[in-house]
Enzyme design. Structure first.
Site, PDB file in Angstrom:
ATOM      1  N   ASP A  22       0.945  -1.247   0.147  1.00  0.00           N
ATOM      2  CA  ASP A  22       0.197  -0.012  -0.157  1.00  0.00           C
ATOM      3  C   ASP A  22       1.264   1.762  -0.038  1.00  0.00           C
ATOM      4  O   ASP A  22       0.871   2.103   0.795  1.00  0.00           O
ATOM      5  CB  ASP A  22      -1.251   0.027   1.273  1.00  0.00           C
ATOM      6  CG  ASP A  22      -1.399  -1.281   1.186  1.00  0.00           C
ATOM      7  OD1 ASP A  22      -2.374  -1.093   0.269  1.00  0.00           O
ATOM      8  OD2 ASP A  22      -2.040  -1.717   2.296  1.00  0.00           O
ATOM      9  N   HIS A  51      -5.369  -2.404  -6.594  1.00  0.00           N
ATOM     10  CA  HIS A  51      -5.236  -0.651  -6.562  1.00  0.00           C
ATOM     11  C   HIS A  51      -6.296  -1.012  -7.567  1.00  0.00           C
ATOM     12  O   HIS A  51      -7.430  -0.828  -8.768  1.00  0.00           O
ATOM     13  CB  HIS A  51      -3.830  -1.363  -7.701  1.00  0.00           C
ATOM     14  CG  HIS A  51      -4.175  -2.017  -8.681  1.00  0.00           C
ATOM     15  ND1 HIS A  51      -3.540  -2.979  -8.535  1.00  0.00           N
ATOM     16  CD2 HIS A  51      -4.230  -2.272 -10.038  1.00  0.00           C
ATOM     17  CE1 HIS A  51      -4.166  -3.938  -9.571  1.00  0.00           C
ATOM     18  NE2 HIS A  51      -4.792  -3.093 -11.113  1.00  0.00           N
TER      19      HIS A  51
HETATM   20  P1  IMP Z   1      -3.669 -12.950   2.875  1.00  0.00           P
HETATM   21  O1  IMP Z   1      -2.564 -12.052   1.751  1.00  0.00           O
HETATM   22  O2  IMP Z   1      -4.314 -12.492   2.075  1.00  0.00           O
HETATM   23  O3  IMP Z   1      -3.225 -14.109   2.810  1.00  0.00           O
HETATM   24  O4  IMP Z   1      -3.112 -11.884   4.016  1.00  0.00           O
HETATM   25  C1  IMP Z   1      -1.353 -12.452   4.262  1.00  0.00           C
HETATM   26  C2  IMP Z   1      -0.770 -10.657   5.099  1.00  0.00           C
HETATM   27  O5  IMP Z   1      -0.867 -10.171   3.714  1.00  0.00           O
HETATM   28  C3  IMP Z   1      -2.224 -10.348   5.836  1.00  0.00           C
HETATM   29  O6  IMP Z   1      -1.431  -9.449   7.295  1.00  0.00           O
HETATM   30  C4  IMP Z   1      -2.505  -9.140   5.146  1.00  0.00           C
HETATM   31  O7  IMP Z   1      -3.572  -7.996   5.341  1.00  0.00           O
HETATM   32  C5  IMP Z   1      -1.567  -8.999   4.222  1.00  0.00           C
HETATM   33  N1  IMP Z   1      -1.554  -8.184   3.175  1.00  0.00           N
HETATM   34  C6  IMP Z   1      -2.122  -8.530   2.042  1.00  0.00           C
HETATM   35  N2  IMP Z   1      -2.352  -8.062   0.682  1.00  0.00           N
HETATM   36  C7  IMP Z   1      -1.941  -7.096   1.123  1.00  0.00           C
HETATM   37  C8  IMP Z   1      -2.146  -6.226   0.342  1.00  0.00           C
HETATM   38  O8  IMP Z   1      -2.279  -5.863  -0.628  1.00  0.00           O
HETATM   39  N3  IMP Z   1      -1.361  -5.070   1.344  1.00  0.00           N
HETATM   40  C9  IMP Z   1      -1.300  -4.472   2.443  1.00  0.00           C
HETATM   41  N4  IMP Z   1      -1.376  -6.117   3.167  1.00  0.00           N
HETATM   42  C10 IMP Z   1      -1.457  -7.313   2.282  1.00  0.00           C
END
Ligand code: IMP
Length: 498
Positions: A22, A51
């Site tokens: 982000d 995005h």
């Molecule tokens: P997952 O990718 O859904 O398995 O989430 C794992 C961790 O990565 C969590 O803490 C999410 O909040 C973080 N996360 C996944 N995608 C993003 C993103 O695009 N931006 C910020 N954090 C992310």
């Protein structure tokens, strides 16, 4: 140095994030896509990312399709690479969105080797990893982790497998055995997915060979990173990470090339604040655990709540919650626009929160000022000072060239900090540890600088406020990085190239 000088002789660029995601990659991928790239490729993650893409003048939030898709009619090629995990239904929903806008996607390529997110991946993710109050890491609940688990376990289903009904049926039967806790009905899964499979089939390719051809032909290739280095399964804060390697190396291998083939790797850093979504250590977080627990409650403390409670915006939260339950997107999107315009018009209230002495409220104010709420989940992002220890570690992996973003968001803050070292008891270190337990023990050691006012009109680096330039120079010194671009606003021209 102007942008032309920076891009001189460059054929391959990667834009990756050096923090917890982000950081505003979109502004730069968008710019490079429109004016420079022929091919835009993503190599990691799936619809956990998010995005905003402007399609035919309208803002759309995409989770899978890279920004390049908005330039399809100009012949730009968009690739979903081999390292990605793709939910076919989510992909078709994005394609439908393009159809609604009469936008083309003729040059879309989907890797046959990317893995498919299946319904049981989503169910497992939601049950095991999503809820922070139940000990989950706060995943986005999109099935990303469980899909990568099957990939690494050599039992995954690829996009290529989806195209052959017999192979697919065999693979789902095996999944039924390895996931006995899930009620997998083979025929139902196939029939539910068939329309989506038929829609994406024409776009499936051996994208690795395509990439090699593009590079051999000297085409301008832009790799669009996802998430951020500190969330990488390989380098991130252990356990509290996503399941792909979203470093420069992982992004390159996720499209089938070597990181050595990338002429210009650009690492994005939010400055002088940073954010994190979901659980996990965050040494520079404002108000520490208090903010972490507050943000863990997700949508309860979303932009609508904070605009009402902290800025006094007259909003009916019961009505908002009702619309969220009914998934009334049109109402919520229009209300969010109203909230953003209220925030812009009441900068004085933000500045009061910045400077009232409460660290927690300083964090809230930055979230409101910089719009730090998840594009995929709407969750409030945790906020803290930019951490040069973590950035130094990221530079070691992703390379020295840095872009600083959202620098304008802190206009009006009396003073700001950069974390230069960590203290652990008597001991001080500038070494980052990816071990979450250790990282939770450290105390940030900060350098404090005088704050600054509006900088959005500045285009010449030397005209930036002196304290900000000093902070940037210290940051370069601390991290070994080289700041090549400073972003002073969301618009494309609000950019300073050094
Ligand atoms: P997952 O990718 O859904 O398995 O989430 C794992 C961790 O990565 C969590 O803490 C999410 O909040 C973080 N996360 C996944 N995608 C993003 C993103 O695009 N931006 C910020 N954090 C992310």
């Amino acid at each position: 140095m102007g942008i032309d000088k920076l891009l001189d002789g460059v054929k391959t660029i990667a834009v990756v994030c050096n923090q917890w995601g982000d950081t505003g990659k979109g502004k730069f991928t968008d710019y490079l896509t429109a004016d420079w790239a022929d091919v835009i490729a993503r190599g990691t993650g799936g619809n956990n990312a998010g995005h905003t893409v402007v399609v035919n003048g309208k803002e759309k939030v995409f989770h899978l399709l890279p920004t390049g898709i908005a330039h399809d009619s100009a012949g730009k090629i968009t690739i979903l690479g081999n390292g990605m995990v793709i939910d076919p239904l989510a992909l078709v929903a994005e394609i439908d969105e393009l159809n609604r806008e009469c936008a083309t996607y003729n040059n879309l390529m989907i890797s046959k080797d990317a893995h498919a997110i299946m319904p049981w991946h989503i169910a497992t993710d939601r049950a095991k990893y999503q809820s922070q109050s139940d000990g989950g890491i706060g995943s986005t609940g999109k099935g990303i982790g469980p899909c990568y688990e099957d990939k690494i376990g050599r039992r995954g289903i690829t996009i290529g497998h989806l195209l052959n009904r017999d192979v697919l049926a065999e693979k789902i039967k095996r999944a039924k055995e390895t996931h006995p806790e899930q009620q997998i009905d083979v025929e139902k899964v196939i029939s539910d997915l068939t329309p989506a499979i038929e829609r994406i089939t024409p776009f499936v390719r051996d994208t690795v060979n395509e990439m090699h051809d593009f590079i051999r032909a000297g085409r301008h290739v832009l790799l669009e990173g996802a998430q951020g280095l500190l969330l990488s399964i390989e380098h991130g804060t252990d356990r509290y990470v996503t399941s792909s390697d979203c470093s420069l190396n992982g992004t390159a291998s996720g499209v089938g090339i070597s990181a050595k083939a990338i002429d210009l790797p650009l690492g994005i850093v939010k400055f002088p604040f940073m954010t994190r979504v979901g659980a996990g250590p965050f040494p520079t977080e404002f108000a520490g655990r208090d903010q972490e627990d507050y943000c863990a409650e997700g949508l309860k403390h979303d932009i609508f709540y904070e605009a009402k409670v902290y800025l006094g915006m007259p909003l009916d939260l019961a009505e908002v919650r009702g619309a969220q339950q009914k998934r009334n997107r049109t109402f919520l999107e229009s209300l969010e626009r109203e909230v953003k315009s209220y925030i812009a018009q009441h900068r004085d209230k933000i500045v009061d929160l910045f400077n009232n002495g409460s660290e927690f409220e300083q964090g809230v104010a930055i979230r409101l000022a910089a719009g730090e709420y998840g594009t995929t989940t709407g969750r409030p992002r945790r906020t803290g000072w930019t951490d040069a220890v973590a950035a130094r570690y990221a530079v070691g992996i992703n390379g020295p060239k840095l872009i600083l973003t959202k620098v304008d968001a802190l206009a009006g803050m009396r003073e700001f900090n950069i974390t230069c070292e960590y203290a652990i008891g008597e001991h001080v270190t500038s070494e980052f540890s990816r071990e979450s337990g250790s990282l939770r023990q450290v105390q940030p050691v900060n350098i404090t600088y005088n704050g600054y006012g509006e900088i959005r009109d500045i285009r010449d680096y030397d005209n930036l406020p002196r304290s900000l330039r000093r902070a940037i120079s210290d940051f370069e010194h601390l991290t070994g990085g080289e700041v090549v671009i400073v972003s002073v606003g969301p618009d494309r021209d609000e950019t300073i190239v050094r």
